[in-house]
Design a protein around this motif. Structure first.
Motif, PDB file in Angstrom:
ATOM      1  N   TRP A   1     -14.868  13.804  41.589  1.00 52.21           N
ATOM      2  CA  TRP A   1     -14.768  13.326  40.465  1.00 52.21           C
ATOM      3  C   TRP A   1     -16.234  14.492  40.027  1.00 52.21           C
ATOM      4  O   TRP A   1     -15.796  15.351  38.573  1.00 52.21           O
TER       5      TRP A   1
ATOM      6  N   THR B   1     -14.960  17.567  38.379  1.00 56.95           N
ATOM      7  CA  THR B   1     -14.076  17.334  36.208  1.00 56.95           C
ATOM      8  C   THR B   1     -15.480  18.375  35.988  1.00 56.95           C
ATOM      9  O   THR B   1     -14.735  19.584  34.706  1.00 56.95           O
TER      10      THR B   1
ATOM     11  N   THR C   1     -12.899  21.182  33.548  1.00 56.94           N
ATOM     12  CA  THR C   1     -12.756  21.231  32.147  1.00 56.94           C
ATOM     13  C   THR C   1     -13.484  23.095  31.780  1.00 56.94           C
ATOM     14  O   THR C   1     -12.864  22.989  30.517  1.00 56.94           O
TER      15      THR C   1
ATOM     16  N   ALA D   1      -7.166  15.533  27.360  1.00 59.77           N
ATOM     17  CA  ALA D   1      -7.719  15.164  28.921  1.00 59.77           C
ATOM     18  C   ALA D   1      -8.417  14.383  29.418  1.00 59.77           C
ATOM     19  O   ALA D   1      -7.926  14.247  30.401  1.00 59.77           O
TER      20      ALA D   1
ATOM     21  N   ARG E   1      -5.363  12.389  32.092  1.00 61.19           N
ATOM     22  CA  ARG E   1      -6.154  11.745  33.905  1.00 61.19           C
ATOM     23  C   ARG E   1      -5.496  11.178  33.311  1.00 61.19           C
ATOM     24  O   ARG E   1      -5.890  10.679  35.262  1.00 61.19           O
TER      25      ARG E   1
ATOM     26  N   PHE F   1     -13.361   8.164  30.336  1.00 63.89           N
ATOM     27  CA  PHE F   1     -13.177   9.143  29.731  1.00 63.89           C
ATOM     28  C   PHE F   1     -13.147  10.349  28.677  1.00 63.89           C
ATOM     29  O   PHE F   1     -14.325  11.524  29.002  1.00 63.89           O
TER      30      PHE F   1
ATOM     31  N   TYR G   1      -4.704  19.472  34.328  1.00 62.02           N
ATOM     32  CA  TYR G   1      -5.068  18.697  34.547  1.00 62.02           C
ATOM     33  C   TYR G   1      -3.681  17.999  35.625  1.00 62.02           C
ATOM     34  O   TYR G   1      -3.965  16.542  35.561  1.00 62.02           O
TER      35      TYR G   1
ATOM     36  N   LEU H   1      -6.757  17.001  37.641  1.00 60.49           N
ATOM     37  CA  LEU H   1      -7.871  15.771  37.275  1.00 60.49           C
ATOM     38  C   LEU H   1      -6.730  14.304  37.257  1.00 60.49           C
ATOM     39  O   LEU H   1      -7.217  13.325  37.459  1.00 60.49           O
ATOM     40  N   GLY H   2      -5.561  14.188  36.579  1.00 61.06           N
ATOM     41  CA  GLY H   2      -4.685  13.394  37.049  1.00 61.06           C
ATOM     42  C   GLY H   2      -4.581  12.669  38.653  1.00 61.06           C
ATOM     43  O   GLY H   2      -3.913  11.698  38.077  1.00 61.06           O
TER      44      GLY H   2
ATOM     45  N   GLY I   1      -7.908  11.090  39.306  1.00 64.40           N
ATOM     46  CA  GLY I   1      -7.589  10.257  38.610  1.00 64.40           C
ATOM     47  C   GLY I   1      -6.804   8.687  39.143  1.00 64.40           C
ATOM     48  O   GLY I   1      -7.200   8.174  40.077  1.00 64.40           O
TER      49      GLY I   1
END
Length: 303
Positions: A29, A32, A36, A48, A52, A88, A222, A225-226, A230
């Motif tokens: 994390w 991020t 970003t 975003a 995620r 989020f 993306y 992050l996902g 995620g």
């Protein structure tokens, strides 16, 4: 200490393994802030958060084919909104409107909130030990990531505090309710990611309109992050919350700003001075101390 979904009492090696796996989540994390600011299109924090959460949640549900039953429909929705749907947007708004250091320091207050909520919601005894180390952790993170150019945009500050509060409540309620019998951590994470994503979908299109153009860099951001930040991270994180003391797990959250600071050095060419290194040592000490039981004090003292 309460352990769930195990037929035997875990060994010390079991505990160390669970802590190490849980630590993976906040370390990831920490990326991020860099992702970003460097890869994602600006001005779309809700989108975003949506990307995620929702795709990762639906993938988890497709893999496990397990849905909530009974009271868990409402519980999964509540946890999904707190841990994902509200957290989020707060996270991405803070990341966009504040220097990463300010956003990270505000987020570092989460263990303090969890320590207080654990007393009221989990009926735990007040822990001066964990609260004191939580303060040390915030101070350490502040020394690492706050600089003379730190800005304090009001909306960004409120978003940072809101993110710390909503996730702290979500983490505490996750511990209070546990995980249903015969439901694995992947399904449990999938419920929350999906619920949070469904909450975010109408809010995103209401406030941000059509999705932004996604180039190759944004697509990579993306996906990272996902997928990793995620689905994988939240499976490990929710597993840890239900099998480890909640205040110990929350202290691991301090690894996120520390990871962000290290990525700033490696990716953005930033440097750490002596004061920042001192803060790094304080934060790491707080994280390690937070994984240990409070020392035995005189009768009647807080433990």
């Amino acid at each position: 200490m309460c352990w769930t979904h195990r037929s035997r009492r875990p060994t010390l090696d079991d505990v160390k393994t669970r802590i190490a796996l849980a630590a993976f989540a906040p370390v990831v994390w920490g990326s991020t802030y860099v992702v970003t600011t460097e890869l994602l299109p600006a001005g779309h924090p809700l989108f975003a958060g949506l990307l995620r959460a929702l795709p990762a949640g639906l993938i988890a549900l497709a893999i496990t084919r397990t849905l909530p039953t009974g009271a868990w429909w409402a519980r999964a929705a509540a946890l999904g909104v707190l841990n994902i749907g509200l957290f989020f947007p707060f996270l991405f708004i803070a990341a966009e409107r504040l220097p990463g250091g300010v956003a990270a320091t505000l987020g570092a207050a989460q263990p303090l909130v969890v320590a207080l909520l654990a007393v009221g919601l989990l009926k735990e005894s007040p822990s001066a030990w964990r609260f004191a180390w939580g303060v040390v952790g915030v101070v350490g993170v502040g020394l690492v990531v706050l600089g003379p150019a730190a800005g304090f945009d009001v909306i960004g500050v409120l978003a940072g505090l809101g993110g710390a509060a909503t996730m702290a409540l979500g983490v505490t309620l996750t511990k209070k309710w546990g995980r249903p019998a015969n439901v694995g951590p992947t399904a449990f994470a999938g419920w929350q990611l999906t619920a949070g994503g469904l909450f975010l979908a109408p809010v995103t299109f209401l406030f941000e309109g059509p999705p932004p153009a996604i180039d190759l860099a944004a697509a990579i951001g993306y996906l990272w992050l996902g997928g990793v930040g995620g689905l994988l991270a939240y499976v490990l994180w929710f597993r840890a919350i239900t099998t480890l003391p909640v205040t110990s797990v929350s202290m691991l959250g301090l690894l996120s700003p520390m990871s962000a600071a290290l990525l700033g050095v490696v990716v953005l060419g930033q440097t750490l001075d002596a004061l920042q290194l001192t803060g790094f040592a304080l934060a790491l000490a707080a994280i390690v101390a937070g994984q240990r039981p409070a020392p035995v004090l005189a009768k009647g003292a807080l433990q």
